[in-house]
Design an enzyme around this catalytic site. Sequence first.
Site, PDB file in Angstrom:
ATOM      1  N   LYS A 129       0.909  -1.419   0.180  1.00  0.00           N
ATOM      2  CA  LYS A 129      -0.075   0.103  -0.173  1.00  0.00           C
ATOM      3  C   LYS A 129       1.176   1.281  -0.140  1.00  0.00           C
ATOM      4  CE  LYS A 129      -3.075  -2.918   3.223  1.00  0.00           C
ATOM      5  NZ  LYS A 129      -2.636  -2.689   4.981  1.00  0.00           N
ATOM      6  N   GLY A 130       1.800   1.088   0.284  1.00  0.00           N
ATOM      7  CA  GLY A 130       2.724   2.247   0.848  1.00  0.00           C
ATOM      8  C   GLY A 130       3.199   3.036  -0.831  1.00  0.00           C
ATOM      9  N   LYS A 180      17.153   3.005   1.063  1.00  0.00           N
ATOM     10  CA  LYS A 180      18.291   3.267   1.630  1.00  0.00           C
ATOM     11  C   LYS A 180      19.392   2.508   0.905  1.00  0.00           C
ATOM     12  CE  LYS A 180      15.431   2.065   5.409  1.00  0.00           C
ATOM     13  NZ  LYS A 180      15.141   0.778   6.028  1.00  0.00           N
ATOM     14  N   GLU A 213       7.669   2.244  -6.090  1.00  0.00           N
ATOM     15  CA  GLU A 213       7.457   1.512  -4.963  1.00  0.00           C
ATOM     16  C   GLU A 213       8.067   2.506  -3.935  1.00  0.00           C
ATOM     17  OE1 GLU A 213       7.435  -0.530  -3.071  1.00  0.00           O
ATOM     18  OE2 GLU A 213       9.268  -2.402  -3.260  1.00  0.00           O
ATOM     19  N   ASP A 214       7.403   2.072  -2.434  1.00  0.00           N
ATOM     20  CA  ASP A 214       8.347   3.752  -1.348  1.00  0.00           C
ATOM     21  C   ASP A 214       9.326   3.607  -0.845  1.00  0.00           C
ATOM     22  OD1 ASP A 214       7.755   1.516   0.017  1.00  0.00           O
ATOM     23  OD2 ASP A 214       6.077   1.808   0.866  1.00  0.00           O
ATOM     24  N   ARG A 216       0.862   6.030   7.878  1.00  0.00           N
ATOM     25  CA  ARG A 216       0.861   6.246   6.541  1.00  0.00           C
ATOM     26  C   ARG A 216       0.579   7.265   6.244  1.00  0.00           C
ATOM     27  NH1 ARG A 216       2.101   0.962   4.239  1.00  0.00           N
ATOM     28  NH2 ARG A 216       1.062  -0.810   5.063  1.00  0.00           N
ATOM     29  N   ASP A 264      14.647  -1.107   0.100  1.00  0.00           N
ATOM     30  CA  ASP A 264      15.940  -1.214   1.380  1.00  0.00           C
ATOM     31  C   ASP A 264      16.986  -2.619   0.695  1.00  0.00           C
ATOM     32  OD1 ASP A 264      16.518  -1.479   4.105  1.00  0.00           O
ATOM     33  OD2 ASP A 264      15.725  -2.992   4.709  1.00  0.00           O
ATOM     34  N   ASP A 266       4.519   2.662   6.516  1.00  0.00           N
ATOM     35  CA  ASP A 266       4.185   1.748   7.811  1.00  0.00           C
ATOM     36  C   ASP A 266       4.997   1.341   9.231  1.00  0.00           C
ATOM     37  OD1 ASP A 266       4.227   0.185   6.656  1.00  0.00           O
ATOM     38  OD2 ASP A 266       3.359  -0.991   7.987  1.00  0.00           O
ATOM     39  N   PHE A 315      14.796   3.111   9.932  1.00  0.00           N
ATOM     40  CA  PHE A 315      12.818   3.289   9.897  1.00  0.00           C
ATOM     41  C   PHE A 315      12.101   4.324   9.271  1.00  0.00           C
ATOM     42  CE2 PHE A 315       9.698   1.113   9.791  1.00  0.00           C
ATOM     43  CZ  PHE A 315       9.318   0.070   9.383  1.00  0.00           C
TER      44      PHE A 315
HETATM   45  P1  IMP Z   1      13.425  -4.739   0.618  1.00  0.00           P
HETATM   46  O1  IMP Z   1      12.788  -6.219  -0.027  1.00  0.00           O
HETATM   47  O2  IMP Z   1      14.011  -5.201   2.041  1.00  0.00           O
HETATM   48  O3  IMP Z   1      13.821  -3.860  -0.579  1.00  0.00           O
HETATM   49  O4  IMP Z   1      12.124  -4.020   1.443  1.00  0.00           O
HETATM   50  C1  IMP Z   1      11.009  -3.492   0.498  1.00  0.00           C
HETATM   51  C2  IMP Z   1      10.265  -3.309   1.731  1.00  0.00           C
HETATM   52  O5  IMP Z   1      10.376  -3.297   2.770  1.00  0.00           O
HETATM   53  C3  IMP Z   1       9.262  -1.572   1.670  1.00  0.00           C
HETATM   54  O6  IMP Z   1       8.628  -1.485   0.034  1.00  0.00           O
HETATM   55  C4  IMP Z   1       9.091  -1.590   2.535  1.00  0.00           C
HETATM   56  O7  IMP Z   1       7.665  -1.400   2.169  1.00  0.00           O
HETATM   57  C5  IMP Z   1       9.835  -1.914   3.388  1.00  0.00           C
HETATM   58  N1  IMP Z   1       9.958  -1.105   4.052  1.00  0.00           N
HETATM   59  C6  IMP Z   1      11.956  -1.436   4.407  1.00  0.00           C
HETATM   60  N2  IMP Z   1      12.382  -0.478   5.236  1.00  0.00           N
HETATM   61  C7  IMP Z   1      11.561   0.468   5.028  1.00  0.00           C
HETATM   62  C8  IMP Z   1      11.340   1.834   6.260  1.00  0.00           C
HETATM   63  O8  IMP Z   1      11.793   2.208   6.822  1.00  0.00           O
HETATM   64  N3  IMP Z   1      10.513   1.970   7.032  1.00  0.00           N
HETATM   65  C9  IMP Z   1       8.894   1.006   6.255  1.00  0.00           C
HETATM   66  N4  IMP Z   1       9.155   0.506   5.542  1.00  0.00           N
HETATM   67  C10 IMP Z   1      10.482  -0.258   5.306  1.00  0.00           C
HETATM   68 MG    MG Z   2       6.839  -1.623   0.237  1.00  0.00          MG
END
Ligand code: IMP
Ligand code: MG
Length: 185
Positions: free
Chosen positions: A47-48, A135, A103-104, A169, A107, A163, A156
Amino acid sequence: MAEKAKDKVIGKILFSQEDITKRAKEIGKQIDKDFEGEEIIFLGTLKGSVPWLVDVMKHTTVDSKLDFITASSYGSSTTSSGVVKITYEPQINMYNKNVIIVEDIIDTGNTLKYLMAKLQERGPKTIKICSMLNKESRRVADLHADYVGFEVDDLFVIGYGLDFDQKFRGLPYISYLEEDDVDSL
Ligand code: IMP
Ligand code: MG
């Protein structure tokens, strides 16, 4: 009392509504340039990505369509494992189309890496990534984001779609959680 607890855990404003709007406008213009005369599909990750998706989309003038995808990542609550399940599949035909995944935050990059591979099976012409935040220091997967709103440190982050446990959110800015207070939520 609840209000007080909430105030306590939200950190400083990292990016204000003004900062975000300005950046969305710049990225919208860049997308217009890159896809001049073409059609694109904005594919928002639920949803982000929603607030950021709206901001970017309304600052583009190229022909566009809109769809969504929902990916659930298994693993601990604050880091993704790369084991991803798609719980809502886009309905739109992507064959030979330009897709921009919105994407939001990226990470580790595991979620998007998986989604990219799955979406490639639909035979799109191009797939690009537009993420509100990046990040970079946490990256595990080999993944390149084409359009990035802002780089963030290893915090975070919350707000503007992001969220913690489905909360925050709706904040009209991007902030972060103060570490010590996460458990008291
Ligand atoms: P990844 O697969 O590690 O790149 O993570 C991606 C997803 O994790 C993002 O789309 C977010 O939904 C969530 N996420 C990663 N870091 C954060 C953060 O700092 N705050 C909130 N959600 C996060
Ligand atoms: Mg996400």
